[in-house]
Design a protein around this motif. Structure first.
Motif, PDB file in Angstrom:
ATOM      1  N   LEU A 161       0.830  -1.207   0.000  1.00 18.65           N
ATOM      2  CA  LEU A 161       0.000   0.000   0.000  1.00 18.65           C
ATOM      3  C   LEU A 161       0.863   1.255   0.000  1.00 18.65           C
ATOM      4  O   LEU A 161       0.532   2.246  -0.647  1.00 18.65           O
ATOM      5  CB  LEU A 161      -0.926  -0.002   1.222  1.00 18.65           C
ATOM      6  CG  LEU A 161      -2.026  -1.053   1.253  1.00 18.65           C
ATOM      7  CD1 LEU A 161      -2.886  -0.876   2.501  1.00 18.65           C
ATOM      8  CD2 LEU A 161      -2.890  -0.983   0.007  1.00 18.65           C
ATOM      9  N   ALA A 162       1.962   1.199   0.750  1.00 23.92           N
ATOM     10  CA  ALA A 162       2.886   2.339   0.768  1.00 23.92           C
ATOM     11  C   ALA A 162       3.451   2.592  -0.624  1.00 23.92           C
ATOM     12  O   ALA A 162       3.585   3.742  -1.057  1.00 23.92           O
ATOM     13  CB  ALA A 162       4.007   2.075   1.765  1.00 23.92           C
ATOM     14  N   LYS A 163       3.757   1.510  -1.336  1.00 19.60           N
ATOM     15  CA  LYS A 163       4.300   1.643  -2.695  1.00 19.60           C
ATOM     16  C   LYS A 163       3.255   2.220  -3.641  1.00 19.60           C
ATOM     17  O   LYS A 163       3.547   3.135  -4.424  1.00 19.60           O
ATOM     18  CB  LYS A 163       4.768   0.279  -3.195  1.00 19.60           C
ATOM     19  CG  LYS A 163       5.435   0.333  -4.566  1.00 19.60           C
ATOM     20  CD  LYS A 163       5.904  -1.058  -5.007  1.00 19.60           C
ATOM     21  CE  LYS A 163       6.544  -0.981  -6.401  1.00 19.60           C
ATOM     22  NZ  LYS A 163       6.966  -2.322  -6.875  1.00 19.60           N
ATOM     23  N   PHE A 164       2.027   1.707  -3.586  1.00 18.52           N
ATOM     24  CA  PHE A 164       0.930   2.259  -4.392  1.00 18.52           C
ATOM     25  C   PHE A 164       0.800   3.758  -4.148  1.00 18.52           C
ATOM     26  O   PHE A 164       0.688   4.566  -5.081  1.00 18.52           O
ATOM     27  CB  PHE A 164      -0.402   1.593  -4.030  1.00 18.52           C
ATOM     28  CG  PHE A 164      -0.641   0.243  -4.637  1.00 18.52           C
ATOM     29  CD1 PHE A 164      -0.238  -0.053  -5.937  1.00 18.52           C
ATOM     30  CD2 PHE A 164      -1.291  -0.746  -3.908  1.00 18.52           C
ATOM     31  CE1 PHE A 164      -0.472  -1.305  -6.493  1.00 18.52           C
ATOM     32  CE2 PHE A 164      -1.521  -1.999  -4.456  1.00 18.52           C
ATOM     33  CZ  PHE A 164      -1.109  -2.282  -5.747  1.00 18.52           C
ATOM     34  N   SER A 165       0.795   4.122  -2.869  1.00 20.09           N
ATOM     35  CA  SER A 165       0.568   5.515  -2.486  1.00 20.09           C
ATOM     36  C   SER A 165       1.674   6.418  -2.974  1.00 20.09           C
ATOM     37  O   SER A 165       1.425   7.499  -3.535  1.00 20.09           O
ATOM     38  CB  SER A 165       0.436   5.620  -0.966  1.00 20.09           C
ATOM     39  OG  SER A 165      -0.640   4.839  -0.500  1.00 20.09           O
ATOM     40  N   GLU A 166       2.921   5.999  -2.784  1.00 22.06           N
ATOM     41  CA  GLU A 166       4.048   6.836  -3.193  1.00 22.06           C
ATOM     42  C   GLU A 166       4.088   7.000  -4.707  1.00 22.06           C
ATOM     43  O   GLU A 166       4.372   8.099  -5.210  1.00 22.06           O
ATOM     44  CB  GLU A 166       5.357   6.231  -2.685  1.00 22.06           C
ATOM     45  CG  GLU A 166       6.525   7.193  -2.785  1.00 22.06           C
ATOM     46  CD  GLU A 166       7.682   6.813  -1.870  1.00 22.06           C
ATOM     47  OE1 GLU A 166       8.828   7.016  -2.288  1.00 22.06           O
ATOM     48  OE2 GLU A 166       7.428   6.321  -0.742  1.00 22.06           O
ATOM     49  N   GLU A 167       3.807   5.946  -5.434  1.00 23.01           N
ATOM     50  CA  GLU A 167       3.780   6.042  -6.902  1.00 23.01           C
ATOM     51  C   GLU A 167       2.716   7.022  -7.370  1.00 23.01           C
ATOM     52  O   GLU A 167       2.940   7.806  -8.300  1.00 23.01           O
ATOM     53  CB  GLU A 167       3.529   4.658  -7.514  1.00 23.01           C
ATOM     54  CG  GLU A 167       4.718   3.711  -7.422  1.00 23.01           C
ATOM     55  CD  GLU A 167       4.399   2.307  -7.929  1.00 23.01           C
ATOM     56  OE1 GLU A 167       3.198   2.030  -8.173  1.00 23.01           O
ATOM     57  OE2 GLU A 167       5.338   1.499  -8.051  1.00 23.01           O
ATOM     58  N   HIS A 168       1.557   6.991  -6.700  1.00 24.39           N
ATOM     59  CA  HIS A 168       0.497   7.903  -7.121  1.00 24.39           C
ATOM     60  C   HIS A 168       0.815   9.346  -6.731  1.00 24.39           C
ATOM     61  O   HIS A 168       0.482  10.280  -7.482  1.00 24.39           O
ATOM     62  CB  HIS A 168      -0.843   7.477  -6.529  1.00 24.39           C
ATOM     63  CG  HIS A 168      -2.010   8.114  -7.210  1.00 24.39           C
ATOM     64  ND1 HIS A 168      -2.374   7.835  -8.515  1.00 24.39           N
ATOM     65  CD2 HIS A 168      -2.894   9.056  -6.776  1.00 24.39           C
ATOM     66  CE1 HIS A 168      -3.423   8.561  -8.854  1.00 24.39           C
ATOM     67  NE2 HIS A 168      -3.753   9.313  -7.814  1.00 24.39           N
ATOM     68  N   LEU A 169       1.442   9.556  -5.600  1.00 24.24           N
ATOM     69  CA  LEU A 169       1.867  10.904  -5.228  1.00 24.24           C
ATOM     70  C   LEU A 169       2.823  11.471  -6.263  1.00 24.24           C
ATOM     71  O   LEU A 169       2.750  12.660  -6.616  1.00 24.24           O
ATOM     72  CB  LEU A 169       2.532  10.890  -3.847  1.00 24.24           C
ATOM     73  CG  LEU A 169       1.624  10.661  -2.636  1.00 24.24           C
ATOM     74  CD1 LEU A 169       2.460  10.533  -1.368  1.00 24.24           C
ATOM     75  CD2 LEU A 169       0.596  11.770  -2.487  1.00 24.24           C
ATOM     76  N   ASN A 170       3.716  10.645  -6.763  1.00 20.84           N
ATOM     77  CA  ASN A 170       4.644  11.087  -7.808  1.00 20.84           C
ATOM     78  C   ASN A 170       3.896  11.463  -9.082  1.00 20.84           C
ATOM     79  O   ASN A 170       4.237  12.454  -9.739  1.00 20.84           O
ATOM     80  CB  ASN A 170       5.674   9.989  -8.104  1.00 20.84           C
ATOM     81  CG  ASN A 170       6.654   9.787  -6.960  1.00 20.84           C
ATOM     82  OD1 ASN A 170       6.971  10.728  -6.233  1.00 20.84           O
ATOM     83  ND2 ASN A 170       7.123   8.566  -6.771  1.00 20.84           N
ATOM     84  N   LYS A 171       2.857  10.699  -9.426  1.00 20.00           N
ATOM     85  CA  LYS A 171       2.055  11.025 -10.614  1.00 20.00           C
ATOM     86  C   LYS A 171       1.330  12.354 -10.453  1.00 20.00           C
ATOM     87  O   LYS A 171       1.071  13.057 -11.441  1.00 20.00           O
ATOM     88  CB  LYS A 171       1.042   9.913 -10.877  1.00 20.00           C
ATOM     89  CG  LYS A 171       1.656   8.623 -11.393  1.00 20.00           C
ATOM     90  CD  LYS A 171       0.580   7.555 -11.599  1.00 20.00           C
ATOM     91  CE  LYS A 171       1.200   6.235 -12.056  1.00 20.00           C
ATOM     92  NZ  LYS A 171       0.170   5.175 -12.200  1.00 20.00           N
ATOM     93  N   LEU A 172       1.000  12.684  -9.214  1.00 20.71           N
ATOM     94  CA  LEU A 172       0.312  13.947  -8.936  1.00 20.71           C
ATOM     95  C   LEU A 172       1.281  15.111  -8.765  1.00 20.71           C
ATOM     96  O   LEU A 172       0.873  16.225  -8.439  1.00 20.71           O
ATOM     97  CB  LEU A 172      -0.533  13.795  -7.662  1.00 20.71           C
ATOM     98  CG  LEU A 172      -1.745  12.873  -7.750  1.00 20.71           C
ATOM     99  CD1 LEU A 172      -2.351  12.652  -6.369  1.00 20.71           C
ATOM    100  CD2 LEU A 172      -2.796  13.434  -8.697  1.00 20.71           C
ATOM    101  N   ASP A 173       2.578  14.850  -8.988  1.00 14.95           N
ATOM    102  CA  ASP A 173       3.634  15.881  -8.878  1.00 14.95           C
ATOM    103  C   ASP A 173       3.809  16.406  -7.462  1.00 14.95           C
ATOM    104  O   ASP A 173       4.206  17.569  -7.262  1.00 14.95           O
ATOM    105  CB  ASP A 173       3.364  17.056  -9.836  1.00 14.95           C
ATOM    106  CG  ASP A 173       3.456  16.641 -11.299  1.00 14.95           C
ATOM    107  OD1 ASP A 173       4.300  15.777 -11.610  1.00 14.95           O
ATOM    108  OD2 ASP A 173       2.684  17.176 -12.116  1.00 14.95           O
ATOM    109  N   VAL A 174       3.526  15.567  -6.484  1.00 16.67           N
ATOM    110  CA  VAL A 174       3.826  15.932  -5.101  1.00 16.67           C
ATOM    111  C   VAL A 174       5.325  15.750  -4.875  1.00 16.67           C
ATOM    112  O   VAL A 174       5.887  14.696  -5.188  1.00 16.67           O
ATOM    113  CB  VAL A 174       3.041  15.057  -4.103  1.00 16.67           C
ATOM    114  CG1 VAL A 174       3.476  15.339  -2.665  1.00 16.67           C
ATOM    115  CG2 VAL A 174       1.540  15.292  -4.263  1.00 16.67           C
ATOM    116  N   THR A 175       5.976  16.765  -4.358  1.00 17.14           N
ATOM    117  CA  THR A 175       7.398  16.676  -4.026  1.00 17.14           C
ATOM    118  C   THR A 175       7.551  16.073  -2.635  1.00 17.14           C
ATOM    119  O   THR A 175       6.990  16.600  -1.668  1.00 17.14           O
ATOM    120  CB  THR A 175       8.062  18.067  -4.058  1.00 17.14           C
ATOM    121  OG1 THR A 175       7.914  18.623  -5.366  1.00 17.14           O
ATOM    122  CG2 THR A 175       9.540  17.970  -3.710  1.00 17.14           C
ATOM    123  N   ILE A 176       8.292  14.965  -2.547  1.00 21.94           N
ATOM    124  CA  ILE A 176       8.480  14.300  -1.252  1.00 21.94           C
ATOM    125  C   ILE A 176       9.898  14.546  -0.762  1.00 21.94           C
ATOM    126  O   ILE A 176      10.871  14.158  -1.416  1.00 21.94           O
ATOM    127  CB  ILE A 176       8.212  12.785  -1.357  1.00 21.94           C
ATOM    128  CG1 ILE A 176       6.800  12.530  -1.896  1.00 21.94           C
ATOM    129  CG2 ILE A 176       8.383  12.123   0.007  1.00 21.94           C
ATOM    130  CD1 ILE A 176       6.491  11.070  -2.152  1.00 21.94           C
TER     131      ILE A 176
END
Length: 405
Positions: A215-230
């Motif tokens: 779930l963490a991997k799903f979430s991080e990948e989608h945040l990257n698609k949304l251009d969220v800077t981590i």
């Protein structure tokens, strides 16, 4: 021996745990239940991200506790009071105006955002969203900041920078929802000011530390698609009105910041003379009783709870609801002098909101993500609201349709 008086049960806190306990206890007309909360409404914390991103208004994420309690039979009363202390020996809860007796007490006051005192400027310049009034204030601030940027049309427009501190469930869901909102906002409106930066500050290498890795991997990948800077492996060190300094030496310009880096029990807990763990949460036994008083039960986010494998359970709405039902069941067993049952609270599943029409989750061992997960999450939320709304409508009918003398 037959009891000639009703069982006086006081519930402090109108959150997920408190309302579920109330609903179960209200079925028995021998129970006289008093629900007490310093707010007049139940706040559906699971929908707060939709509120911030303009998916919902405040009426869609709150339920009036007066009408809700009126929707039951005559054995449920709501009091809008802030409880200051509890006299456990004499069985009284105490506010500035009242002293309410009880036979059994359920403490369900929840948790609040923890503003760490060692982070300079945190309390002054950051926002929490654990309470409705804070979420509403942030929503208004967000909209006004967006408007001010758009109002600069025709001139050079700096991006709007929103910093979110904390890569746990709240931080991830807020980041995704706001980034998703921004993408659609600029897609549907042709403004010159077309940039909104979402920056998520995470203390570890990956978001959702301690949660299911997939779930963490799903979430991080989608945040990257949304251009969220981590910003990984970094924590907030200090704030000014316009900047955030991180422990890795970076300084980030910001228009405002949401702090989702920790929670603590709500204020009443600090005033209670009950056993607490090192983090300040009330300690309970396997029956969800306070370890100090057998007629006091503690449920929801103001305590910590473990599953049968001694894994600490996360402070989710589902966990709180299960705790509320278990405490209510054990109170009724005490009334009838039956043996109490150990709690069997477990994490049945988790659904993570990741923006408009997208979510991921694990339900009863099965993974799902994308639109199907989003639909499931919305169905659960709507069903929960439907159950509350049914009692509220009944309460309104009693108030407004009762013939006057």
């Amino acid at each position: 021996m037959q009891k000639d008086q009703k069982n006086k049960i006081v519930i402090i806190g109108g959150g997920y745990a408190g309302l579920n306990a109330l609903k179960k206890l209200a079925k028995d007309q021998d129970n006289e239940i008093v629900l007490i909360d310093k707010k007049a409404y139940h706040f559906m914390q699971t929908d707060v991200y939709d509120l911030i991103a303009n998916e919902h208004d405040f009426a869609q994420v709150s339920v009036d506790l007066f009408t809700y309690c009126m929707g039951f039979d005559q054995n449920v009363t709501f009091l809008k009071e802030e409880i200051k202390s509890v006299d456990f020996k004499n069985k009284k809860v105490i506010s500035d105006r009242k002293r309410i007796n009880y036979d059994y007490l359920i403490i369900a006051v929840g948790a609040r955002t923890k503003f760490f005192s060692n982070i300079v400027g945190l309390r002054e310049y950051a926002y929490g969203v654990k309470s409705l009034h804070r979420a509403m204030y942030f929503k208004q601030k967000f909209e006004m900041s967006l408007f001010q940027k758009i109002d600069q049309e025709g001139t050079y427009c700096k991006p709007l920078n929103i910093v979110i501190a904390g890569g746990g469930l709240s931080g991830v869901e807020i980041s995704a929802q706001m980034a998703s909102f921004a993408q659609e906002f600029y897609k549907n409106n042709h403004f010159l000011c077309r940039k909104l930066n979402i920056i998520l500050v995470n203390s570890s290498e990956h978001v959702l530390k301690g949660l299911d890795e997939k779930l963490a991997k799903f979430s991080e990948e989608h945040l990257n698609k949304l251009d969220v800077t981590i910003k990984k492996n970094a924590k907030v060190q200090s704030l000014t009105p316009t900047t955030v300094s991180l422990t890795n030496g970076e300084e980030i310009e910001m228009d405002f910041m949401i702090f989702a880096g920790g929670i603590e029990p709500n204020g009443l807990i600090f005033n209670l003379k009950l056993s607490k763990n090192q983090q300040g949460y009330l300690e309970t036994n396997e029956y969800l009783q306070s370890i100090d008083y057998e007629d006091v039960f503690v449920v929801g986010d103001c305590t910590t709870i473990y599953d049968k494998n001694q894994n600490r359970l996360p402070p989710t709405a589902d966990i709180a609801e299960q705790m509320g039902r278990c405490a209510a069941k054990n109170i009724m067993r005490k009334v009838t002098e039956k043996k109490l049952v150990k709690h069997k609270v477990r994490q049945r599943g988790i659904l993570i909101a990741l923006g408009r029409r997208y979510a991921c989750g694990k339900v009863f061992g099965f993974y799902l993500h994308g639109f199907p997960a989003y639909v499931m999450k919305k169905m659960i939320e709507k069903f929960y609201l439907f159950k509350l709304d049914k009692h509220s409508k009944k309460g309104c009918q009693k108030i407004f349709c009762t013939p006057q003398d």
